[in-house]
Design a protein around this motif. Structure first.
Motif, mmCIF file in Angstrom:
data_model
loop_
_atom_site.group_PDB
_atom_site.id
_atom_site.type_symbol
_atom_site.label_atom_id
_atom_site.label_comp_id
_atom_site.label_asym_id
_atom_site.label_seq_id
_atom_site.Cartn_x
_atom_site.Cartn_y
_atom_site.Cartn_z
ATOM 1 N N ARG A 170 0.837 -1.212 0.000
ATOM 2 C CA ARG A 170 0.000 0.000 0.000
ATOM 3 C C ARG A 170 0.872 1.264 0.000
ATOM 4 N NH1 ARG A 170 -3.849 -1.235 4.971
ATOM 5 N NH2 ARG A 170 -1.788 -1.623 5.860
ATOM 6 N N ARG A 171 0.671 2.159 0.962
ATOM 7 C CA ARG A 171 1.417 3.411 0.948
ATOM 8 C C ARG A 171 2.899 3.207 1.263
ATOM 9 N NH1 ARG A 171 -1.294 8.160 0.625
ATOM 10 N NH2 ARG A 171 -3.554 8.107 0.867
ATOM 11 N N GLY A 172 3.248 2.044 1.799
ATOM 12 C CA GLY A 172 4.648 1.744 2.062
ATOM 13 C C GLY A 172 5.374 1.209 0.853
ATOM 14 N N GLN A 173 4.667 1.045 -0.245
ATOM 15 C CA GLN A 173 5.288 0.510 -1.459
ATOM 16 C C GLN A 173 6.311 1.481 -2.024
ATOM 17 O OE1 GLN A 173 3.156 0.489 -5.369
ATOM 18 N NE2 GLN A 173 3.146 -1.749 -5.085
ATOM 19 N N GLY A 174 7.457 0.948 -2.472
ATOM 20 C CA GLY A 174 8.428 1.810 -3.108
ATOM 21 C C GLY A 174 9.861 1.395 -2.847
ATOM 22 N N VAL A 175 10.756 2.318 -3.163
ATOM 23 C CA VAL A 175 12.192 2.131 -2.982
ATOM 24 C C VAL A 175 12.661 3.075 -1.888
ATOM 25 C CG1 VAL A 175 14.469 2.230 -4.079
ATOM 26 C CG2 VAL A 175 12.480 1.449 -5.388
ATOM 27 N N ASP A 176 13.594 2.605 -1.098
ATOM 28 C CA ASP A 176 14.129 3.397 0.007
ATOM 29 C C ASP A 176 15.635 3.465 -0.116
ATOM 30 O OD1 ASP A 176 13.959 4.409 2.983
ATOM 31 O OD2 ASP A 176 15.463 2.810 2.979
ATOM 32 N N VAL A 177 16.217 4.591 0.250
ATOM 33 C CA VAL A 177 17.676 4.690 0.364
ATOM 34 C C VAL A 177 17.987 5.279 1.734
ATOM 35 C CG1 VAL A 177 17.818 6.982 -0.743
ATOM 36 C CG2 VAL A 177 19.826 5.464 -0.703
ATOM 37 N N SER A 178 18.881 4.617 2.474
ATOM 38 C CA SER A 178 19.161 4.994 3.856
ATOM 39 C C SER A 178 20.651 5.110 4.096
ATOM 40 C CB SER A 178 18.577 3.933 4.824
ATOM 41 O OG SER A 178 17.178 3.901 4.756
ATOM 42 N N HIS A 179 20.982 5.876 5.124
ATOM 43 C CA HIS A 179 22.368 6.103 5.537
ATOM 44 C C HIS A 179 22.743 5.143 6.649
ATOM 45 C CE1 HIS A 179 25.075 7.957 8.572
ATOM 46 N NE2 HIS A 179 25.741 8.412 7.530
ATOM 47 N N ARG A 180 23.995 4.696 6.670
ATOM 48 C CA ARG A 180 24.557 3.913 7.760
ATOM 49 C C ARG A 180 25.917 4.512 8.132
ATOM 50 N NH1 ARG A 180 20.090 2.458 7.578
ATOM 51 N NH2 ARG A 180 19.225 0.344 7.715
ATOM 52 N N GLY A 181 26.161 4.624 9.435
ATOM 53 C CA GLY A 181 27.434 5.171 9.886
ATOM 54 C C GLY A 181 27.937 4.454 11.115
ATOM 55 N N GLY A 182 29.238 4.484 11.332
ATOM 56 C CA GLY A 182 29.851 3.852 12.494
ATOM 57 C C GLY A 182 31.320 4.222 12.570
ATOM 58 N N ARG A 183 32.031 3.577 13.447
ATOM 59 C CA ARG A 183 33.472 3.779 13.527
ATOM 60 C C ARG A 183 34.146 3.056 12.363
ATOM 61 N NH1 ARG A 183 34.859 1.008 18.621
ATOM 62 N NH2 ARG A 183 36.953 1.920 18.388
ATOM 63 N N PRO A 184 35.273 3.585 11.856
ATOM 64 C CA PRO A 184 35.971 2.875 10.784
ATOM 65 C C PRO A 184 36.221 1.421 11.171
ATOM 66 C CG PRO A 184 36.952 5.036 11.112
ATOM 67 C CD PRO A 184 35.960 4.842 12.228
ATOM 68 N N GLY A 185 35.850 0.505 10.289
ATOM 69 C CA GLY A 185 35.952 -0.906 10.596
ATOM 70 C C GLY A 185 34.625 -1.514 11.029
ATOM 71 N N PHE A 186 33.522 -0.750 10.917
ATOM 72 C CA PHE A 186 32.232 -1.301 11.354
ATOM 73 C C PHE A 186 31.616 -2.208 10.290
ATOM 74 C CE2 PHE A 186 30.490 1.938 8.722
ATOM 75 C CZ PHE A 186 29.111 1.817 8.634
ATOM 76 N N VAL A 187 32.118 -2.148 9.060
ATOM 77 C CA VAL A 187 31.701 -3.091 8.023
ATOM 78 C C VAL A 187 32.819 -4.113 7.851
ATOM 79 C CG1 VAL A 187 30.943 -3.417 5.644
ATOM 80 C CG2 VAL A 187 30.374 -1.292 6.861
ATOM 81 N N ARG A 188 32.467 -5.352 7.989
ATOM 82 C CA ARG A 188 33.458 -6.421 7.900
ATOM 83 C C ARG A 188 33.494 -6.983 6.479
ATOM 84 N NH1 ARG A 188 34.571 -11.084 12.114
ATOM 85 N NH2 ARG A 188 35.921 -12.424 10.899
ATOM 86 N N VAL A 189 34.718 -7.119 5.943
ATOM 87 C CA VAL A 189 34.918 -7.785 4.668
ATOM 88 C C VAL A 189 35.249 -9.241 4.982
ATOM 89 C CG1 VAL A 189 36.200 -7.835 2.509
ATOM 90 C CG2 VAL A 189 35.767 -5.646 3.647
#
Length: 680
Positions: free
Chosen positions: A192-211
């Motif tokens: 319904r009204r929630g239908q669609g595409v979303d783009v969001s921000h993510r932030g943290g300390r360097p190294g918060f995303v693990r490869v």
């Protein structure tokens, strides 16, 4: 809006974490189907704009549009017009079309302001594209790093690198990143009204995303606005698009992924501040080299990231979790005076290993060296960790009261070494409860309550517990009350927290904070009844023995169920319950079994009938001064020799004890045992 702005996936996540009812009110009201005037002005001043959209294959991509300020206009409150801005080589180049859904995010790093706008492309021509707005809402400034951008000449010819996996350069960029953007979608009709595409921000300390490897990434999800736009989309539609920016070179790294939500496990527990984890499986990589006509200054980290982790720390925390039963060296890094008689000691591992994760309310045991010449053994005391976990260090807050605590106050300065064991303990906040809670403490019993508050109430105004929290604390006077200013700050920032301090030896204090009060007198049941409309609460108790016993007995007298009353007690401060624990919480000999128990050193005899919680409680009921600290089988200070008979343990214990010894705090006579003899 005449229907909820949240689609079934978002509602399911809200339901799982216990915020659905609250978000149906103020949360839903914040999502409009038009842009407020302040948002329209904000978008019009931006030189860059983040968008999320799907390509022809249905894969979401996140990207950044760049142009002169004014390239975004709003002819009216329900229309967004974008003129150009897409860079050559962008994975969405040539993919946007009339009827396509678009998610938009305006963000200014220097002010940490961001606003969202989602809609459908209703027209496209050489002059740009016109978007019919379906959702517009603001986002809080959490986790945004403050950076100053400087225009530069973009690369004359864009170099676009495409691959099915992450290159070494890609992995290096992600490993040092403190920011990324994620696009996701839900185009189901029932959205319904929630239908669609979303783009969001993510932030943290360097190294918060693990490869994890060239095809796998893992990232934490921190406390946010509880809309759960991204998680709600991924719940049913796991494809997503990630955007990482090299702020030094101007590269844009686009990664098409398939995501999975991780709700539990040792990795999640070890990562400070993480509510969930997202694991991304790489499908395609597009690196647009030097494409951006901006470079950015070094970041000023967002304040919220100080309590969050990074993967190097989380890995070490998992290793340290296997060592909680050992004594390890720690260094005092900071000492802070909290009141006239209380000091906080900050402790970091001195052995190069990590800090084991703890749950607010748990404790560590501290061992001080003995005096070999005098024949004195090492002294062990247990202290509650007085802060929520941050993945890097522990904090204990100690009242000067007795020989050991006095020694700590006199000798523990920055640089000093101590030995710690743990953390451990069962006195923790019941996760997921939807009942209001009452935190009752007196004296230094405030420490686990502060840890729980710091774990529940975060980032200035966010709360992990959306129901009322009543914090009642008793102190002699204002000079003796630790964490006074901290409690005022918490009360001022969180509407669901109500603080009331009782001073037994001083007059109350006036306050201009609505939900912070002070008064003269002691905390007792009669006074408590004047403060609470007794209902379905969870109670947490900590303080001197007499205080806790009085509060426990009073609450039981008001027909508060025994299982709704939780407490922490070290040393002799053990509360005598008047109801058996819930089935399965402890194993003990039944009341019909009578076992004679002989304590040889004290010359005391007792008869076990199953009414005591442990052999330690039985000994104390006979006036025997048994050595005991943690009372949960961790520190080992209550270990005594078992001379005859058999015992069984009521819990799993981590203390390392000598053969032939047993832990009094965690044992009862074994079923069928005829008699016991203990060297106590």
């Amino acid at each position: 809006m005449d229907t909820s702005p949240f689609h079934p996936g978002e509602l399911a996540i809200q339901q799982r974490v216990g915020v659905r009812e609250q978000m149906a009110g103020a949360g839903a009201a914040g999502v409009r189907d038009y842009m407020p005037d302040q948002h329209r002005q904000f978008f019009g001043e931006l030189p860059l704009f983040f968008i999320g959209a799907l390509d022809e294959a249905g894969q979401p991509w996140a990207t950044m549009l760049v142009n002169d300020a004014g390239f975004i206009t709003t002819p009216d409150a329900r229309t967004l017009h974008i003129t150009g801005g897409m860079l050559a080589g962008d994975p969405l180049q040539g993919q946007l079309r009339v009827g396509a859904h678009l998610g938009g995010l305006g963000l200014v790093p220097t002010t940490r302001r961001r606003n969202r706008v989602n809609g459908v492309i209703e027209a496209m021509d050489a002059g740009g594209m016109r978007v019919a707005v379906s959702q517009s809402f603001g986002n809080c400034p959490q986790y945004i790093q403050d950076r100053v951008q400087t225009p530069v000449a973009a690369a004359p010819v864009a170099q676009v690198l495409r691959a099915a996996a992450l290159s070494a350069e890609d992995r290096a960029l992600i490993a040092r990143a403190d920011t990324f953007f994620i696009a996701s979608a839900n185009l189901d009709a029932q959205a319904r009204r929630g239908q669609g595409v979303d783009v969001s921000h993510r932030g943290g300390r360097p190294g918060f995303v693990r490869v994890d490897d060239e095809r796998t990434l893992t990232s934490p999800e921190f406390v946010g606005n509880f809309f759960f736009n991204t998680l709600g989309n991924l719940l049913g539609h796991p494809r997503a698009g990630l955007l990482f920016i090299d702020f030094d070179s101007g590269d844009m790294l686009h990664v098409a992924v398939e995501a999975e939500i991780i709700w539990e496990g040792p990795q999640l527990q070890a990562f400070a501040g993480a509510e969930q984890l997202l694991r991304f499986h790489v499908r395609e990589v597009v690196r647009n080299v030097g494409a951006l006509p901006f470079r950015w200054s070094a970041p000023k980290p967002a304040s919220q990231v100080a309590r969050t982790g990074r993967w190097e720390e989380a890995d070490r925390a998992q290793q340290a979790a296997a060592l909680t039963g050992r004594w390890r060296p720690y260094t005092v890094t900071e000492v802070v005076r909290e009141s006239a008689s209380v000091q906080s000691f900050y402790l970091e591992p001195a052995d190069g290993l990590g800090v084991a994760a703890h749950v607010p309310g748990q404790f560590i045991s501290l061992r001080l060296p003995g005096d070999a010449e005098a024949g004195a053994a090492a002294r062990i005391r247990s202290y509650t960790l007085s802060d929520a976990p941050n993945g890097r260090r522990y904090r204990i807050s100690v009242k000067r009261d007795g020989a050991v605590s006095s020694w700590l106050h006199e000798h523990l300065a920055p640089g000093a070494r101590v030995e710690l064991q743990g953390p451990g303990g069962d006195f923790v906040f019941e996760r997921g409860t939807r009942r209001p809670v009452v935190l009752l403490s007196a004296g230094i019993g405030i420490t686990p309550m502060i840890a729980m508050l710091n774990g529940l109430l975060v980032n200035g105004s966010r709360t992990r517990h959306r129901h009322a929290i009543h914090f009642f604390h008793g102190a002699r006077n204002r000079d003796e009350q630790p964490f006074a200013e901290h409690l005022k700050t918490m009360a001022a920032g969180h509407r669901n927290l109500n603080v009331h301090i009782r001073y037994s030896g001083a007059d109350g204090v006036a306050s201009d904070i609505v939900n912070w009060q002070a008064s003269s007198g002691r905390i007792d049941i009669d006074w408590l009844k004047t403060q609470l409309p007794f209902d379905d609460y969870d109670f947490y108790l900590c303080g001197p023995a007499a205080f806790m016993q009085q509060m426990y007995d009073g609450l039981r007298g008001l027909n508060i169920a025994d299982e709704r009353i939780r407490f922490e007690a070290f040393g002799p401060a053990s509360v005598r319950r008047n109801a058996a624990p819930a089935a399965g919480t402890a194993r003990r000999a039944g009341p019909a079994q009578h076992v004679p128990v002989q304590f040889t050193q004290s010359g005391t005899s007792a008869l076990w009938d199953g009414s005591a919680a442990s052999l330690l409680a039985l000994a104390e009921s006979k006036g025997i001064a048994a050595e005991a600290s943690c009372r949960s089988g961790q520190c080992g200070s209550c270990a005594v020799g078992l001379l005859s008979g058999e015992v069984e343990y009521t819990r799993q214990c981590s203390a390392d004890i000598a053969p032939g010894q047993v832990l009094l705090c965690s044992t009862v006579p074994a079923a069928g045992s005829a008699a016991l003899t203990l060297a106590l």
